[in-house]
Write a protein that holds these residues in place. Structure first.
Motif: not given
Length: 73
Positions: A14, A17-18, A21-23, A25-26, A30
């Motif tokens: 996670r 990936t973040e 720049g990959v968002e 979610n909770h 993504a």
């Protein structure tokens, strides 16, 4: 080999990936950066440290994500 294991378990999929720049979610979903994705179809699984796109089939661990994202062999 131990160096790779330390990185694999020290850097979560996670976070990697973040970092690119990959968002995520909770729910751990993504939009997949490997195809033109309008809705979240990529699962980033925290406990298993893996990702998988249900649309294009891309998947793997943190090393595979970086290799695919950067077009490395």
């Amino acid at each position: 080999m131990i160096c790779f294991q330390n990185v694999k378990y020290g850097v979560s999929c996670r976070k990697a990936t973040e970092r690119y720049g990959v968002e995520v979610n909770h729910y751990g979903m993504a939009r997949c950066p490997f195809h033109n994705d309008r809705n979240p179809s990529m699962s980033v699984n925290q406990p298993r440290q893996m990702y998988h796109c249900f649309s294009c089939g891309a998947g793997g661990d943190v090393f595979k994500f970086v290799m695919d994202y950067e077009n490395l062999t």
